[in-house]
Write a protein that holds these residues in place. Structure first.
Motif, PDB file in Angstrom:
ATOM      1  N   GLN A 156       0.844  -1.189   0.000  1.00 35.21           N
ATOM      2  CA  GLN A 156       0.000   0.000   0.000  1.00 35.21           C
ATOM      3  C   GLN A 156       0.887   1.249   0.000  1.00 35.21           C
ATOM      4  OE1 GLN A 156      -2.742   0.108   3.248  1.00 35.21           O
ATOM      5  NE2 GLN A 156      -3.802   1.932   2.517  1.00 35.21           N
ATOM      6  N   LEU A 157       0.501   2.229  -0.826  1.00 34.79           N
ATOM      7  CA  LEU A 157       1.258   3.462  -0.955  1.00 34.79           C
ATOM      8  C   LEU A 157       0.426   4.628  -0.448  1.00 34.79           C
ATOM      9  CD1 LEU A 157       2.649   2.858  -4.556  1.00 34.79           C
ATOM     10  CD2 LEU A 157       3.891   2.600  -2.413  1.00 34.79           C
ATOM     11  N   GLN A 158       1.053   5.529   0.293  1.00 26.71           N
ATOM     12  CA  GLN A 158       0.366   6.673   0.879  1.00 26.71           C
ATOM     13  C   GLN A 158       1.149   7.937   0.553  1.00 26.71           C
ATOM     14  OE1 GLN A 158      -2.520   6.357   2.704  1.00 26.71           O
ATOM     15  NE2 GLN A 158      -2.745   8.556   3.002  1.00 26.71           N
ATOM     16  N   ALA A 159       0.572   8.772  -0.320  1.00 25.96           N
ATOM     17  CA  ALA A 159       1.228  10.010  -0.733  1.00 25.96           C
ATOM     18  C   ALA A 159       0.833  11.161   0.173  1.00 25.96           C
ATOM     19  CB  ALA A 159       0.871  10.328  -2.180  1.00 25.96           C
ATOM     20  N   SER A 160       1.773  12.095   0.348  1.00 27.19           N
ATOM     21  CA  SER A 160       1.504  13.288   1.146  1.00 27.19           C
ATOM     22  C   SER A 160       2.402  14.421   0.680  1.00 27.19           C
ATOM     23  CB  SER A 160       1.741  12.991   2.623  1.00 27.19           C
ATOM     24  OG  SER A 160       3.099  12.622   2.850  1.00 27.19           O
ATOM     25  N   GLY A 161       2.138  15.616   1.193  1.00 36.23           N
ATOM     26  CA  GLY A 161       2.995  16.752   0.901  1.00 36.23           C
ATOM     27  C   GLY A 161       2.441  17.752  -0.084  1.00 36.23           C
ATOM     28  N   GLY A 162       1.294  17.474  -0.658  1.00 37.86           N
ATOM     29  CA  GLY A 162       0.701  18.417  -1.587  1.00 37.86           C
ATOM     30  C   GLY A 162       0.220  19.671  -0.878  1.00 37.86           C
ATOM     31  N   GLY A 163      -0.131  20.673  -1.664  1.00 34.32           N
ATOM     32  CA  GLY A 163      -0.620  21.915  -1.099  1.00 34.32           C
ATOM     33  C   GLY A 163      -0.639  23.008  -2.139  1.00 34.32           C
ATOM     34  N   SER A 164      -0.801  24.232  -1.677  1.00 31.05           N
ATOM     35  CA  SER A 164      -0.833  25.389  -2.562  1.00 31.05           C
ATOM     36  C   SER A 164       0.466  26.163  -2.457  1.00 31.05           C
ATOM     37  CB  SER A 164      -2.007  26.295  -2.189  1.00 31.05           C
ATOM     38  OG  SER A 164      -3.241  25.639  -2.405  1.00 31.05           O
ATOM     39  N   VAL A 165       0.975  26.599  -3.598  1.00 31.77           N
ATOM     40  CA  VAL A 165       2.235  27.323  -3.627  1.00 31.77           C
ATOM     41  C   VAL A 165       2.184  28.335  -4.756  1.00 31.77           C
ATOM     42  CG1 VAL A 165       3.337  25.615  -5.127  1.00 31.77           C
ATOM     43  CG2 VAL A 165       4.748  27.011  -3.612  1.00 31.77           C
ATOM     44  N   GLN A 166       2.939  29.413  -4.604  1.00 33.73           N
ATOM     45  CA  GLN A 166       3.008  30.421  -5.657  1.00 33.73           C
ATOM     46  C   GLN A 166       3.970  29.989  -6.750  1.00 33.73           C
ATOM     47  OE1 GLN A 166       4.016  34.126  -3.726  1.00 33.73           O
ATOM     48  NE2 GLN A 166       1.880  34.536  -3.238  1.00 33.73           N
ATOM     49  N   PRO A 167       3.784  30.502  -7.954  1.00 33.20           N
ATOM     50  CA  PRO A 167       4.731  30.194  -9.026  1.00 33.20           C
ATOM     51  C   PRO A 167       6.168  30.506  -8.603  1.00 33.20           C
ATOM     52  CG  PRO A 167       2.820  31.290  -9.920  1.00 33.20           C
ATOM     53  CD  PRO A 167       2.670  31.351  -8.424  1.00 33.20           C
ATOM     54  N   GLY A 168       7.069  29.606  -8.951  1.00 36.26           N
ATOM     55  CA  GLY A 168       8.459  29.734  -8.549  1.00 36.26           C
ATOM     56  C   GLY A 168       8.778  29.071  -7.233  1.00 36.26           C
ATOM     57  N   GLY A 169       7.761  28.632  -6.526  1.00 38.25           N
ATOM     58  CA  GLY A 169       7.957  28.003  -5.233  1.00 38.25           C
ATOM     59  C   GLY A 169       8.324  26.532  -5.339  1.00 38.25           C
ATOM     60  N   SER A 170       8.449  25.907  -4.172  1.00 38.63           N
ATOM     61  CA  SER A 170       8.869  24.505  -4.091  1.00 38.63           C
ATOM     62  C   SER A 170       7.942  23.713  -3.176  1.00 38.63           C
ATOM     63  CB  SER A 170      10.300  24.400  -3.552  1.00 38.63           C
ATOM     64  OG  SER A 170      11.225  25.033  -4.392  1.00 38.63           O
ATOM     65  N   LEU A 171       7.840  22.434  -3.472  1.00 36.01           N
ATOM     66  CA  LEU A 171       7.143  21.484  -2.612  1.00 36.01           C
ATOM     67  C   LEU A 171       7.897  20.168  -2.660  1.00 36.01           C
ATOM     68  CD1 LEU A 171       3.310  21.852  -3.376  1.00 36.01           C
ATOM     69  CD2 LEU A 171       4.459  22.369  -1.219  1.00 36.01           C
ATOM     70  N   THR A 214      10.283   4.845   1.575  1.00 36.21           N
ATOM     71  CA  THR A 214       9.691   6.108   1.139  1.00 36.21           C
ATOM     72  C   THR A 214      10.344   6.593  -0.149  1.00 36.21           C
ATOM     73  OG1 THR A 214       9.216   6.711   3.435  1.00 36.21           O
ATOM     74  CG2 THR A 214       9.157   8.477   1.816  1.00 36.21           C
ATOM     75  N   VAL A 215       9.518   7.125  -1.031  1.00 37.80           N
ATOM     76  CA  VAL A 215       9.996   7.769  -2.242  1.00 37.80           C
ATOM     77  C   VAL A 215       9.568   9.240  -2.177  1.00 37.80           C
ATOM     78  CG1 VAL A 215       7.938   7.099  -3.569  1.00 37.80           C
ATOM     79  CG2 VAL A 215      10.061   7.695  -4.766  1.00 37.80           C
ATOM     80  N   TYR A 216      10.422  10.109  -2.707  1.00 39.72           N
ATOM     81  CA  TYR A 216      10.185  11.544  -2.628  1.00 39.72           C
ATOM     82  C   TYR A 216      10.172  12.158  -4.027  1.00 39.72           C
ATOM     83  CZ  TYR A 216      11.886  10.580   2.092  1.00 39.72           C
ATOM     84  OH  TYR A 216      12.069  10.054   3.347  1.00 39.72           O
ATOM     85  N   LEU A 217       9.492  13.287  -4.128  1.00 39.65           N
ATOM     86  CA  LEU A 217       9.564  14.093  -5.346  1.00 39.65           C
ATOM     87  C   LEU A 217       9.754  15.545  -4.912  1.00 39.65           C
ATOM     88  CD1 LEU A 217       9.403  14.003  -8.455  1.00 39.65           C
ATOM     89  CD2 LEU A 217       7.008  14.717  -8.240  1.00 39.65           C
ATOM     90  N   GLN A 218      10.966  16.043  -5.109  1.00 44.27           N
ATOM     91  CA  GLN A 218      11.279  17.447  -4.825  1.00 44.27           C
ATOM     92  C   GLN A 218      10.925  18.257  -6.068  1.00 44.27           C
ATOM     93  OE1 GLN A 218      12.482  19.003  -1.959  1.00 44.27           O
ATOM     94  NE2 GLN A 218      12.064  20.888  -3.108  1.00 44.27           N
ATOM     95  N   MET A 219      10.034  19.219  -5.901  1.00 41.18           N
ATOM     96  CA  MET A 219       9.568  20.030  -7.028  1.00 41.18           C
ATOM     97  C   MET A 219       9.973  21.479  -6.809  1.00 41.18           C
ATOM     98  SD  MET A 219       5.788  18.356  -7.581  1.00 41.18           S
ATOM     99  CE  MET A 219       5.159  19.038  -6.046  1.00 41.18           C
ATOM    100  N   ASN A 220      10.803  21.990  -7.685  1.00 43.73           N
ATOM    101  CA  ASN A 220      11.276  23.367  -7.614  1.00 43.73           C
ATOM    102  C   ASN A 220      10.796  24.155  -8.828  1.00 43.73           C
ATOM    103  OD1 ASN A 220      12.739  22.690  -5.257  1.00 43.73           O
ATOM    104  ND2 ASN A 220      14.531  22.117  -6.476  1.00 43.73           N
ATOM    105  N   SER A 221      10.870  25.466  -8.725  1.00 42.83           N
ATOM    106  CA  SER A 221      10.480  26.358  -9.829  1.00 42.83           C
ATOM    107  C   SER A 221       9.106  25.996 -10.373  1.00 42.83           C
ATOM    108  CB  SER A 221      11.531  26.297 -10.953  1.00 42.83           C
ATOM    109  OG  SER A 221      12.812  26.642 -10.471  1.00 42.83           O
ATOM    110  N   LEU A 222       8.174  25.827  -9.484  1.00 43.26           N
ATOM    111  CA  LEU A 222       6.843  25.371  -9.892  1.00 43.26           C
ATOM    112  C   LEU A 222       6.131  26.398 -10.747  1.00 43.26           C
ATOM    113  CD1 LEU A 222       5.869  23.574  -6.597  1.00 43.26           C
ATOM    114  CD2 LEU A 222       5.840  22.530  -8.857  1.00 43.26           C
ATOM    115  N   LYS A 223       5.355  25.878 -11.697  1.00 44.33           N
ATOM    116  CA  LYS A 223       4.613  26.702 -12.640  1.00 44.33           C
ATOM    117  C   LYS A 223       3.116  26.399 -12.506  1.00 44.33           C
ATOM    118  CE  LYS A 223       8.397  26.122 -15.973  1.00 44.33           C
ATOM    119  NZ  LYS A 223       8.760  25.671 -17.342  1.00 44.33           N
TER     120      LYS A 223
END
Length: 124
Positions: free
Chosen positions: A1-16, A76-85
């Motif tokens: 079973q996989l459980q994702a987390s960490g989503g949310g709202s961010v401004q353009p150029g931000g990171s999650l 755990t697997v991660y996804l670092q997202m930078n410079s978001l559009k």
């Protein structure tokens, strides 16, 4: 079973940073990936990582901005997202597939296990 987390709202150029925790003891045999699905669009491949973590692959639209990694000791697997559009806005899904070697999968059909999705919204 996989459980994702960490989503949310961010401004353009931000990171999650998204995380996906797996239950079970065979985590290291799975190739792992992140997909996303925007409203009205097909679910598409974003990033994948091989069993050992030695190989990664990315969609052209996120290469250089997103980084996938895994910690087999923490299951755990991660996804670092930078410079978001704004066009990165979507529900993001983690996925796992059993690989016969240290491969990266890009196709949805290669992934047998899916997390529930976490919403990422990029907006000013």
């Amino acid at each position: 079973q996989l459980q994702a987390s960490g989503g949310g709202s961010v401004q353009p150029g931000g990171s999650l940073r998204l995380s996906c925790a797996a239950s079970g003891r065979a985590f290291s045999i799975y190739t792992l990936g992140w997909f996303r699905q925007a409203p009205g669009k097909e679910r598409e491949f974003m990033a994948g990582i091989s069993r050992s973590g030695a190989s990664t692959d990315y969609a052209a639209s996120v290469k250089g901005r997103f980084t996938i990694s895994r910690d087999n000791a923490k299951n755990t697997v991660y996804l670092q997202m930078n410079s978001l559009k704004p066009e990165d806005t979507a529900v993001y899904y983690c996925a796992g597939g059993v690989a016969g070697g240290d491969y990266v999968f890009r196709a949805r059909v290669q992934y047998a296990y899916w997390g529930q999705g976490t919403l990422v919204t990029v907006s000013s």
